[in-house]
Design a protein around this motif. Structure first.
Motif: not given
Length: 646
Positions: A350, A352, A356, A358, A495, A497, A510, A512, A514, A523
């Motif tokens: 990862l 990050i 972002e 994610i 950020t 996650i 998102p 991105r 994963l 990804s």
């Protein structure tokens, strides 16, 4: 053909009215989605229709010969049987029929009685029509689709998690194939692969389906009508969720315009009546009385209900993190030791960056929650390393809300974490999350899933964390709360996650995606639709690769392209890139050869035309033969080059 009809259904708890004179009908084969805010009465309506709850007034009709199946939110399983015993009980009549057929065959062999043979044929035909020859494969198929492997068949149901019990209850219900399926939040605890399978299954289901769901993507894929429970009433929309969302907006705008128009007219009439009465003449007094009579006979419209009170959520950072938020390489996680060791995943990498968003997806049981806890330092890695960036402050949302204390009241839960706030300040902020009045003194253990989710989000908002780590945050939120939550995440400068299977959410949030697999992380830059598109391309690439294998090699792989691991996909991609490079080299070599041949042919054609060669028949013949050979070679080179182009 109407299979369910209801007229003036009313349900109340004391003075608290839940449903008020609700009427509707459902035709055979229809797929109906019931939506509404948490506490609107959706589950209550299902429980009335399935006989779990009485109603104060009104009535409903479901034919007595109609078989009903009901999936409750909690799965409703309380059994000491094993998984396979519970499922086999559904088809308990088949073993009995098999024994009866075997007994008849034995008698026929002894007596050769024609009547017994006819009876055997009839029983065999009935066995076939009921699915006696296919039920075992059907059991395996549905249990596999609900993420139950062969190794879990002998597990006691009492030892299963809440999510596993819900999935098993759904599997049993689908195997029973009732005439009407009543499903209360069937998408809870399902991963994306299982959700897609369930959507396809329900689309082809021959019976009638009535389901409660907050999953907007699932509703779009499965239902043809929407029942909205709103302000104790039922509003019906003839379409899926997207149709409902657009139509509801139009309907509410039209209702508001009609209400405002009527109100304006009423105000005008009342002003005229007031003026007539002020003049004091008998004639005007009569006119005023006439207008008052007409006004009193008018059916006054209620003001349309606007949006319900919505929680007010906005995430802010106490301070900004560094640009590099989190870096991990070669992460793996295993549980147990020796022969009992079980590896969840390996080779996870990862990188990050700040800002972002994610989103992590993957099959149930692959270790998504475990990975989140490893990243925050709550669990150790079996191998690999994690580097946390400068000034990173994690804020964690636990999907099971285990971080909340069930023994505390709502107010105490907040006060224990934020002691510098006064009670008034805490009550004000709780009001923003719809905990008002006496609701702040409710015990956390007595709250609904949606209320616990709101309380957990409130604590997260007040933390000021700059990295939000969220595990299935939309699971218990109603649609309106999801929309508020999504807007707050989009406005958050920090950020995120997030582990989620909510595909509508995954199409909005998102930057991105994963995908966590046993062999690492893949990804995808973009949202869910892009992820699906790229996955499909990988599957097609896998199919093409499988087509290049010999029959023996295909047998050795023992895997379908759809089930290729991440490592295999990477290998296929590398082989494809190597093949592309090889083809490019071949094309370049052919182009150089063609250029050389064309030059040589041009030179030979010049030699043929030279005066000294025109009279030398031997040399002329040699040049002509070489020219023919070069032209043929050139033609073959062009053919090869064209094949490579295609």
């Amino acid at each position: 053909m109407i299979v369910v009809s209801a007229k003036d259904l009313t349900k109340a708890y004391g003075t608290d009215v839940i449903l008020d004179k609700v009427s509707f009908h459902i035709n055979k084969g229809e797929r109906v989605g019931i939506i509404g805010i948490n506490g609107a009465g959706k589950t209550t309506l299902l429980k009335i229709l399935t006989g779990q709850l009485p109603c104060e007034s009104g009535d409903f009709f479901i034919s007595s010969d109609t078989q009903i199946g009901y999936l409750q939110q909690d799965g409703g399983f309380d059994s000491e049987k094993t998984v396979i015993e519970e499922v086999n009980d559904i088809f308990g009549h088949f073993p009995q029929m098999e024994r009866e057929m075997e007994s008849l065959l034995s008698e026929i062999e002894k007596t050769h009685d024609e009547r017994l043979l006819e009876r055997y044929d009839a029983l065999q035909e009935k066995f076939r029509n009921l699915g006696g020859y296919t039920y075992k494969s059907e059991i395996t198929g549905i249990l596999t689709s609900m993420a139950f492997t062969q190794s879990s068949y002998d597990k006691k149901i009492s030892t299963l998690s809440g999510g596993e019990k819900t999935r098993l209850a759904l599997a049993c219900l689908l195997l029973k194939k009732p005439d009407i399926l009543f499903l209360d939040e069937p998408t809870n605890h399902l991963d994306i692969g299982t959700l897609k399978w369930l959507e396809q299954y329900l689309k082809s289901y021959k019976g009638t389906i009535v389901l409660v769901s907050h999953d907007r993507y699932f509703l779009d894929q499965t239902v043809t009508r929407i029942f909205e429970v709103d302000n104790h009433k039922l509003n019906i929309y003839e379409g899926n969720y997207t149709f409902y969302a657009a139509e509801r907006r139009k309907r509410r705008e039209a209702e508001l315009r009609a209400y405002e128009k009527q109100k304006k007219e009423i105000d005008r009439q009342e002003e005229m009546i007031r003026r007539f009465k002020q003049r004091g003449t008998e004639k005007l007094a009569k006119r005023a009385a006439s207008r008052e009579k007409r006004l009193s006979a008018m059916e006054i419209m209620d003001r349309p209900t606007g949006q319900h009170s919505r929680m007010k959520l906005n995430f802010k950072e106490n301070f900004q993190s560094g640009r590099d938020v989190l870096f991990a390489e070669n992460l793996s996680k295993s549980f147990g030791y020796g022969s009992n060791s079980r590896e969840l995943f390996r080779d996870v990498e990862l990188d990050i960056k700040r800002g972002e968003r994610i989103c992590i997806v993957g099959a149930n049981g692959i270790g998504k929650t475990t990975l989140l806890r490893m990243l925050m330092g709550d669990l150790t890695c079996s191998s690999g390393r994690i580097k946390i960036g400068h000034n990173v402050q994690f804020g964690y949302y636990d999907q099971e809300q285990k971080l909340l204390s069930g023994a505390s009241t709502v107010l105490e839960e907040l006060h224990d974490s934020y002691r510098l706030y006064t009670e008034t300040e805490l009550r004000n902020v709780l009001g923003r999350f719809l905990f008002r009045g006496e609701a702040v003194f409710l015990q956390v253990s007595s709250l609904s899933g949606g209320e616990k989710a709101r309380l957990a989000l409130l604590k997260l908002m007040m933390s000021g964390a700059n990295v939000l780590v969220l595990d299935e945050p939309t699971n218990h939120l109603d649609i309106e709360s999801k929309e508020v939550f999504e807007e707050a995440l989009l406005d958050f400068p920090g950020t995120c996650i997030i582990v989620s299977h909510d595909r509508y959410f995954l199409n909005r949030i998102p930057t991105r995606i994963l995908e966590l697999t046993a062999d690492g992380i893949v990804s995808y830059l973009g949202t869910y639709d892009y992820y699906v598109e790229k996955k499909q391309q990988q599957i097609q690439s896998g199919r093409k690769y499988m087509e290049t294998l010999t029959e023996t090699e295909r047998g050795d792989t023992e895997k379908k392209p759809e089930n290729l691991s991440a490592a295999e996909k990477r290998r296929i991609q590398k082989e494809k890139e190597a093949e592309d490079r090889r083809l490019e080299r071949q094309k370049k070599a052919l182009e150089e050869k063609i250029e050389t041949l064309e030059t040589e042919i041009a030179e030979l054609e010049k030699e043929v035309c030279l005066e000294e060669n025109m009279t030398d028949h031997v040399k002329l013949t040699a040049i002509s033969n070489e020219l023919s050979s070069k032209r043929e070679e050139l033609e073959n080179a062009y053919d090869s080059w064209l094949q490579l182009q295609e």
